[in-house]
Write an enzyme that holds these catalytic residues in place. Structure first.
Site, PDB file in Angstrom:
ATOM      1  N   GLU A 197     -13.464  -3.456   0.346  1.00 54.95           N
ATOM      2  CA  GLU A 197     -13.448  -3.976  -1.021  1.00 54.95           C
ATOM      3  C   GLU A 197     -13.300  -5.493  -1.142  1.00 54.95           C
ATOM      4  O   GLU A 197     -12.247  -6.008  -1.542  1.00 54.95           O
ATOM      5  CB  GLU A 197     -12.346  -3.297  -1.823  1.00 54.95           C
ATOM      6  CG  GLU A 197     -12.489  -1.794  -1.893  1.00 54.95           C
ATOM      7  CD  GLU A 197     -11.393  -1.140  -2.731  1.00 54.95           C
ATOM      8  OE1 GLU A 197     -10.397  -1.785  -3.043  1.00 54.95           O
ATOM      9  OE2 GLU A 197     -11.567   0.045  -3.083  1.00 54.95           O
ATOM     10  N   GLU A 385     -13.736   6.475  -0.555  1.00 51.38           N
ATOM     11  CA  GLU A 385     -12.495   6.765  -1.288  1.00 51.38           C
ATOM     12  C   GLU A 385     -12.847   7.337  -2.646  1.00 51.38           C
ATOM     13  O   GLU A 385     -13.791   6.870  -3.306  1.00 51.38           O
ATOM     14  CB  GLU A 385     -11.649   5.502  -1.523  1.00 51.38           C
ATOM     15  CG  GLU A 385     -10.940   4.964  -0.315  1.00 51.38           C
ATOM     16  CD  GLU A 385     -10.119   3.715  -0.614  1.00 51.38           C
ATOM     17  OE1 GLU A 385      -9.560   3.591  -1.723  1.00 51.38           O
ATOM     18  OE2 GLU A 385     -10.054   2.860   0.284  1.00 51.38           O
TER      19      GLU A 385
HETATM   20  C1  BGC Z   1      -7.838   0.829  -2.004  1.00 54.88           C
HETATM   21  C2  BGC Z   1      -6.658   1.677  -1.585  1.00 54.88           C
HETATM   22  C3  BGC Z   1      -5.815   1.987  -2.805  1.00 54.88           C
HETATM   23  C4  BGC Z   1      -6.681   2.764  -3.780  1.00 54.88           C
HETATM   24  C5  BGC Z   1      -5.968   3.270  -5.017  1.00 54.88           C
HETATM   25  C6  BGC Z   1      -8.504   1.289  -3.271  1.00 54.88           C
HETATM   26  O1  BGC Z   1      -8.990   0.208  -3.974  1.00 54.88           O
HETATM   27  O2  BGC Z   1      -8.747   0.724  -0.960  1.00 54.88           O
HETATM   28  O3  BGC Z   1      -5.953   1.004  -0.599  1.00 54.88           O
HETATM   29  O4  BGC Z   1      -4.662   2.661  -2.505  1.00 54.88           O
HETATM   30  O5  BGC Z   1      -7.719   1.927  -4.196  1.00 54.88           O
HETATM   31  O6  BGC Z   1      -5.647   2.264  -5.908  1.00 54.88           O
END
Ligand code: BGC
Length: 471
Positions: A197, A385
């Protein structure tokens, strides 16, 4: 399943206190200002100690892959700056290539913390033993303190070389670190993610001033950080390709991608020109800018949408085998006059379907961002994610099912090559400046005993993962 080192590793004795994030979360002024929660990593779930149990848990939940990151400051606790490498520059003086030779690799090998390397090797070996394909993120945020003093940078007194992503020298040190990692772990890892990111690191650290180190609020430094992070991807890509020649799976020796957080942006009022303009600006700056840099060498430094002259550096494009998408939410953008740069004359509407931290849950957006990223950049995708902050575990099942349905549409109807889905996250963990009250885990962690307990949603996730199907 997806995790990140700093968020899960500490918690049972073993601390890693050599990074900017460690200092940032312990800084008293940050606490007083309410920039950080007061929660600290040493109270974390303790993956460093309990990794065997956690990997078993991931397997028991039906996973066949595990995303994790490495803590740079654990691997190289002392500065690597004296290790000599060749640095090549382009006509404008930009770092184009970092050449790490065998002699430099040997020197790096002497400087490395052998205990940390051994532990990471055990974790990766255990992943393989359990049939979990590891995806390793090289940079998921903490930077060694010798390269970034976040408090001094915040206060405007950091010397050059200690200002993290604002200093060019971090690119050379990052290239050395990546080359060593690829060399030392290449026999166990085939799937590599370079940067997690670009947008969040730059935005929260340099534009939004507060939550993330170094807490600045300045457009120029924000763009400079975006530029350096995008360049870091290319340098890392090259190092991994050069130093990881060993295949550990059918994926080939190294498949290297970047992880982007993509939001689904939508105008608050679709018939309002100003809302539409603000939405397009958000899309360009936050979703597109850094991917254009990585895929085309576009460094639109004044963000006017026109890339010309020294903003165009195609030779800095090194490659990217896939794109990792972190998708969490929709943002409804509303034109809102403010003082300062008129491009920032917008605000975000409150979430319609809000998670505990106000993210607007919007499953359809996942299909949209996957379609968009593939049609624009033509690379296979991983969802690296996707998850929800939901301490009560009352929304998570709906969230998972909703998002996976949309992903299925992207795969089956839109024919987007999506190679995997990593849920964020296995266990409740340290949500950076917001601390432990923000709970993304499928399993809870007892703060004292550190016992993991699958939540009700974990059962649903397991059923879907094991069947590899929503039905
Ligand atoms: C990040 C994580 C974070 C998640 C939830 C993502 O942007 O990579 O490290 O915990 O968001 O906010």
């Amino acid at each position: 399943m997806a995790t990140a080192s700093f968020q899960v590793e500490m918690g049972k004795g073993e601390v890693a206190d050599g990074s900017d994030w460690w200092v940032w979360l312990h800084d008293e002024r940050n606490r007083q200002r309410g920039w950080v929660s007061g929660d600290v990593p040493e109270n974390g779930p303790g993956f460093w100690k309990f990794y065997r149990k956690d990997l078993k848990l991931a397997k028991d939940l039906g996973c066949n892959a595990f995303r994790m990151s490495l803590d740079w400051s654990r691997i190289f606790p002392n500065s690597t700056r004296d290790v000599r490498v060749e640095v090549h520059r382009d006509l404008y003086g930009n770092i184009e290539k970092v050449w790490v030779d065998i002699r430099a690799m040997r020197e790096l090998g002497k400087m490395v913390d052998k205990t940390a390397v051994r532990r990471y090797r055990s974790i990766l070996t255990e992943c393989r033993r359990r049939g979990l394909e590891p995806m390793v993120t090289l940079y998921h945020w903490p930077i060694p303190l010798y390269l970034h003093d976040p408090v001094a940078t915040r206060d405007g007194v950091a010397p050059e070389g200690k200002r993290g992503w604002l200093d060019e020298c971090i690119l050379v040190e990052f290239a050395k670190y990546c080359s060593y990692i690829a060399y030392a772990f290449g026999d166990l890892v085939d799937l590599w993610a370079t940067i997690n990111e670009v947008k969040i690191v730059s935005d929260h650290g340099f534009l939004d001033g507060g939550e993330f180190p170094p807490g600045m609020n300045d457009f120029e430094t924000f763009i400079l950080a975006m530029r350096h992070l995008s360049m870091a991807h290319g340098l890392a890509y090259e190092q991994v390709k050069r130093w990881d020649r060993v295949s550990a799976s059918s994926l080939g020796s190294s498949s290297v991608g970047i992880v982007a957080v993509l939001h689904y942006h939508e105008p608050s009022d679709p018939s309002n020109e100003a809302d539409i303009k603000a939405t397009l600006f958000n899309d360009y700056l936050f979703n597109e800018w850094s991917l254009n840099a990585v895929f085309r060498g576009d460094f639109d430094m004044n963000v006017d949408g026109v890339v010309e002259g020294d903003e165009q550096l195609p030779w800095l494009v090194k490659g990217c085998d896939w794109i990792g998408i972190n998708y969490y939410m929709r943002r409804r953008v509303k034109y809102t006059p403010k003082s300062g740069d008129p491009r920032f004359n917008y605000s975000f509407e409150p979430a319609v379907d809000s998670s505990d931290i106000g993210f607007d849950t919007y499953p359809e957006g996942l299909r949209w961002v996957c379609d968009w990223a593939y049609s624009r950049y033509r690379r296979p995708l991983y969802v690296t994610e996707n998850g929800i902050a939901d301490a009560a575990d009352s929304m998570r099942v709906r969230y998972i099912e909703g998002h996976l349905k949309e992903l299925q549409k992207a795969i089956e109807l839109d024919e987007v090559p999506i190679h995997g889905y990593f849920h964020w996250s296995l266990i409740d963990n340290l949500e950076w400046s917001s601390g432990y009250k923000v709970r993304f885990g499928l399993c809870s962690v007892d703060p004292v005993t550190k016992r993991r307990k699958p939540k009700a949603s974990a059962e649903v996730f397991k059923r879907i993962a094991e069947a590899n199907s929503l039905l």
